[in-house]
Motif scaffolding. Structure first.
Motif, PDB file in Angstrom:
ATOM      1  N   HIS A  26      20.172 -17.450  35.876  1.00  0.00           N
ATOM      2  CA  HIS A  26      20.914 -18.175  34.852  1.00  0.00           C
ATOM      3  C   HIS A  26      21.924 -19.063  35.560  1.00  0.00           C
TER       4      HIS A  26
ATOM      5  N   PHE B 221      12.421 -18.136  24.904  1.00  0.00           N
ATOM      6  CA  PHE B 221      12.977 -18.082  26.248  1.00  0.00           C
ATOM      7  C   PHE B 221      14.215 -18.969  26.352  1.00  0.00           C
TER       8      PHE B 221
ATOM      9  N   HIS C 236      18.441 -17.883  27.123  1.00  0.00           N
ATOM     10  CA  HIS C 236      19.388 -18.568  28.014  1.00  0.00           C
ATOM     11  C   HIS C 236      20.655 -18.959  27.250  1.00  0.00           C
TER      12      HIS C 236
ATOM     13  N   ASN D   3      12.566 -14.679  30.936  1.00  0.00           N
ATOM     14  CA  ASN D   3      13.908 -15.142  30.566  1.00  0.00           C
ATOM     15  C   ASN D   3      14.934 -14.156  31.107  1.00  0.00           C
TER      16      ASN D   3
ATOM     17  N   ASP E 127       8.209 -20.383  24.083  1.00  0.00           N
ATOM     18  CA  ASP E 127       9.123 -21.303  24.779  1.00  0.00           C
ATOM     19  C   ASP E 127      10.487 -21.360  24.102  1.00  0.00           C
TER      20      ASP E 127
ATOM     21  N   TYR F 277      14.815  -8.888  27.295  1.00  0.00           N
ATOM     22  CA  TYR F 277      13.750  -9.354  28.185  1.00  0.00           C
ATOM     23  C   TYR F 277      12.430  -9.038  27.495  1.00  0.00           C
TER      24      TYR F 277
END
Length: 367
Positions: free
Chosen positions: A189, A247, A251, A45, A244, A34
């Protein structure tokens, strides 16, 4: 889907004049990191961590109802608490606790009605370079929730732990992963049922035997304070040129770990965990201003681990927090040979040859 307002209580059914509780909460080590947050300690995220067992904070909370006669006095609208660390007053910790209480008052409206004595200690050496904010805030949150349960005995166990995790998050983001064990996910998630940005949840899928009793030996490379706080580091992600993509990568890596935890593929586990550690530090090195928290001995240890793994085929790997210390992760079945390797080749890179042996644990415990 939970919202923060779900944790604002209605009227309490019971009253409590005084009492005390004692809880311990462990540290945790993130596998998917994180790094970067939105307002109110919301992660940019999702992350997943191993809950540790031995590195923990033990906190005693004593409380006494404040005199009703002060309700007209200005001091009645303040928080009243004493803070002790290892039995001695610790004034420099108080501003952080004050800020925490301010953040959580809406969820625990009884806070100003009591005087608290918070007595806390760590099972690991103070100034060891191991972050105690996660374990410390988790232990305090558990104690405060225990008081709320006295005021509302009908509270369910699920609500108790979810709210404790949510409160801990408001003290230190990663603290929300220290309430439960053994593997905890924090952040929404798509393929983690029940996952939330508000609190950590136990990993809900099957976990292979390879990851049972997983070991974490923490090599104390640098026990000094970090040059850059995690709070500042998180803020630097707001305008980061690679944010971006980072992050999205988190995922994807968490998605891959779902299958890896189920099938026990240690080679793929190692690739993701080590990549995540290096990516975390790459984000620091490419922010503006930029900074480096690794030390030369951090790199020496990493290279020695790679050399040992290539030579022995033993699935040992490293991860890093936002600092110089190295977490050496390995299966329990390889414990004896890996500890010998650490003693023979790695402790020389540790400050005062210090290291801590830990393993996966189950979360917070009441005494």
């Amino acid at each position: 889907m939970f919202t923060a307002t779900d944790f604002i209580p209605s009227n309490y059914t019971h009253t409590v004049e005084s009492g005390n509780f004692q809880w311990s909460a462990p540290s945790n080590i993130a596998l998917v990191k994180y790094w970067g947050k939105k307002d109110n300690q919301i992660p940019a995220n999702p992350s997943v961590s191993f809950t540790l067992n031995n590195c923990k904070t033990v906190t005693k909370l004593a409380f006494t109802k404040r005199d009703n006669s002060i309700t007209e006095n200005a001091t009645a609208n303040t928080f009243s608490f004493d803070l002790l660390f290892e039995g001695k007053p610790k004034e420099d910790f108080k501003p952080k606790i004050q800020k925490f209480l301010e953040r959580i008052e809406i969820y625990l409206p009884f806070l100003k009605e009591y005087h608290f004595t918070i007595d806390t200690e760590n099972t690991f050496p103070h100034s060891s370079g191991i972050a105690s904010s996660a374990s410390g805030m988790a232990a305090l949150a558990m104690n405060l929730m225990r008081l709320e349960k006295e005021l509302n005995p009908a509270m369910t166990e699920a609500y108790f732990y979810q709210k404790a995790s949510m409160l801990a998050r408001l003290g230190s983001g990663s603290a929300c992963r220290s309430i439960k064990g053994e593997i905890v996910v924090w952040g929404n998630h798509n393929n983690i049922p029940g996952s939330s940005d508000l609190f950590g949840v136990e990993f809900p899928h099957t976990v292979h035997e390879n990851f049972k009793n997983f070991q974490d030996t923490i090599l104390l490379v640098d026990k000094g304070e970090k040059q850059v706080s995690s709070t500042v580091g998180h803020e630097l992600m707001h305008n980061h040129p690679f944010a971006d993509k980072r992050f999205a990568q988190a995922h994807e890596n968490l998605e891959q770990l779902i299958a890896i935890f189920e099938n026990g593929d240690l080679d793929k586990f190692i690739k993701i965990v080590e990549s995540e550690a290096l990516t975390l530090h790459a984000m620091m090195m490419t922010s503006m201003p930029y900074f480096i928290l690794m030390k030369p001995n951090t790199l020496e240890i990493i290279n020695a681990i790679w050399k040992f793994r290539n030579a022995t085929k033993i699935p040992v790997c490293f991860t890093l927090d936002a600092g110089a210390n190295v977490h050496v992760l390995y299966p329990n079945k390889d414990k004896e040979i890996v500890l010998q390797f650490i003693q023979d080749e790695l402790v020389g890179f540790c400050q005062n040859r210090q290291y801590i042996c830990d393993e996966i644990g189950s979360g917070a415990v009441e005494y």
